[in-house]
Scaffold this motif. Structure first.
Motif, PDB file in Angstrom:
ATOM      1  N   LEU A 162      -5.858  -4.809  -3.421  1.00 60.73           N
ATOM      2  CA  LEU A 162      -6.744  -4.875  -2.254  1.00 60.73           C
ATOM      3  C   LEU A 162      -7.560  -6.158  -2.255  1.00 60.73           C
ATOM      4  O   LEU A 162      -7.708  -6.814  -1.219  1.00 60.73           O
ATOM      5  N   LEU A 163      -8.089  -6.529  -3.414  1.00 57.17           N
ATOM      6  CA  LEU A 163      -8.869  -7.757  -3.515  1.00 57.17           C
ATOM      7  C   LEU A 163      -7.999  -8.965  -3.186  1.00 57.17           C
ATOM      8  O   LEU A 163      -8.422  -9.870  -2.457  1.00 57.17           O
TER       9      LEU A 163
ATOM     10  N   GLN B 161      -4.458  -0.732  -7.651  1.00 62.33           N
ATOM     11  CA  GLN B 161      -4.745  -0.676  -6.222  1.00 62.33           C
ATOM     12  C   GLN B 161      -5.920  -1.588  -5.869  1.00 62.33           C
ATOM     13  O   GLN B 161      -5.859  -2.350  -4.908  1.00 62.33           O
ATOM     14  N   SER B 162      -6.977  -1.507  -6.663  1.00 63.85           N
ATOM     15  CA  SER B 162      -8.165  -2.327  -6.416  1.00 63.85           C
ATOM     16  C   SER B 162      -7.824  -3.812  -6.485  1.00 63.85           C
ATOM     17  O   SER B 162      -8.266  -4.601  -5.643  1.00 63.85           O
TER      18      SER B 162
ATOM     19  N   HIS C 211     -10.529   0.990   1.794  1.00 67.59           N
ATOM     20  CA  HIS C 211      -9.837   1.411   0.576  1.00 67.59           C
ATOM     21  C   HIS C 211     -10.562   0.891  -0.672  1.00 67.59           C
ATOM     22  O   HIS C 211     -10.713   1.627  -1.657  1.00 67.59           O
ATOM     23  N   ARG C 212     -11.007  -0.355  -0.629  1.00 66.78           N
ATOM     24  CA  ARG C 212     -11.754  -0.904  -1.772  1.00 66.78           C
ATOM     25  C   ARG C 212     -13.039  -0.125  -2.004  1.00 66.78           C
ATOM     26  O   ARG C 212     -13.380   0.201  -3.141  1.00 66.78           O
ATOM     27  N   TRP C 213     -13.760   0.158  -0.936  1.00 68.49           N
ATOM     28  CA  TRP C 213     -15.013   0.904  -1.041  1.00 68.49           C
ATOM     29  C   TRP C 213     -14.751   2.283  -1.653  1.00 68.49           C
ATOM     30  O   TRP C 213     -15.486   2.721  -2.544  1.00 68.49           O
TER      31      TRP C 213
ATOM     32  N   GLU D 204     -13.705   1.576  -5.470  1.00 70.79           N
ATOM     33  CA  GLU D 204     -14.673   0.884  -6.318  1.00 70.79           C
ATOM     34  C   GLU D 204     -16.094   1.434  -6.231  1.00 70.79           C
ATOM     35  O   GLU D 204     -16.813   1.419  -7.230  1.00 70.79           O
TER      36      GLU D 204
ATOM     37  N   ILE E 273      -8.508  -2.554   4.465  1.00 72.15           N
ATOM     38  CA  ILE E 273      -8.627  -3.070   3.098  1.00 72.15           C
ATOM     39  C   ILE E 273     -10.018  -2.781   2.547  1.00 72.15           C
ATOM     40  O   ILE E 273     -10.166  -2.278   1.423  1.00 72.15           O
ATOM     41  N   ARG E 274     -11.032  -3.077   3.321  1.00 70.80           N
ATOM     42  CA  ARG E 274     -12.407  -2.863   2.853  1.00 70.80           C
ATOM     43  C   ARG E 274     -12.702  -1.387   2.618  1.00 70.80           C
ATOM     44  O   ARG E 274     -13.389  -1.028   1.658  1.00 70.80           O
TER      45      ARG E 274
ATOM     46  N   GLU F  36      -7.448  -9.029   0.521  1.00 69.98           N
ATOM     47  CA  GLU F  36      -8.681  -9.414   1.210  1.00 69.98           C
ATOM     48  C   GLU F  36      -8.893 -10.925   1.124  1.00 69.98           C
ATOM     49  O   GLU F  36      -9.262 -11.566   2.115  1.00 69.98           O
TER      50      GLU F  36
ATOM     51  N   TRP G  63       0.832  -1.208   0.000  1.00 72.27           N
ATOM     52  CA  TRP G  63       0.000   0.000   0.000  1.00 72.27           C
ATOM     53  C   TRP G  63       0.866   1.258   0.000  1.00 72.27           C
ATOM     54  O   TRP G  63       0.581   2.226  -0.700  1.00 72.27           O
TER      55      TRP G  63
END
Length: 136
Positions: free
Chosen positions: A53-54, A49-50, A86-88, A91, A83-84, A57, A18
């Motif tokens: 992160l996935l 990045q996405s 950052h993804r939110w 995305e 993580i969640r 996760e 990250w």
């Protein structure tokens, strides 16, 4: 990899990744390994990045929190939430697609971070400033 992944290793690896992908944030946290970089603010950069992160996760999901110490369980929940979140942000909110201020704030904050601390010589700090201004 043999056997279950150690949570501590995964968490360390996640935050190192990250920081590499978000060098301005890393500078503000006192991590200066990427002070000569600004970060990829393109669609491809946010897709990377996405994807990272996935991946983290999914790797985190392979670790059973019940097998961790109480302190590690707290850290697990914090890493998972990070993580969640950052993804939110990438995305779902898609600030990178809607907020033009991001493309002004990030470079400015990147320059300010370099001038706010005295962790390097004045000459090295100026070299990092030039890198962030010209190379990205």
């Amino acid at each position: 990899m043999q056997g279950p992944e150690r949570f501590e290793d995964l968490a360390r690896d996640f935050y190192a990744t990250w920081d590499r992908l978000n060098p301005v944030s890393a500078s503000w946290l006192g991590i200066h390994e990427y002070d000569d970089r600004l970060g990829d603010l393109t669609e491809a950069g946010f897709e990377e990045q996405s994807g990272e992160l996935l991946e983290y996760e999914n790797r985190l999901g392979q670790i059973d929190p019940a097998t961790l110490t109480p302190d590690e369980q707290i850290d697990y929940a914090l890493v998972q939430a990070d993580i969640r979140a950052h993804r939110w942000s990438i995305e779902k909110v898609g600030d990178w697609q809607r907020n033009p201020a991001l493309y002004v704030q990030t470079p400015l904050m990147g320059l300010l971070a370099l001038r706010s601390e005295e962790h390097t010589s004045e000459l090295q700090s100026l070299a990092y400033l030039v890198c962030r201004l010209l190379l990205e």
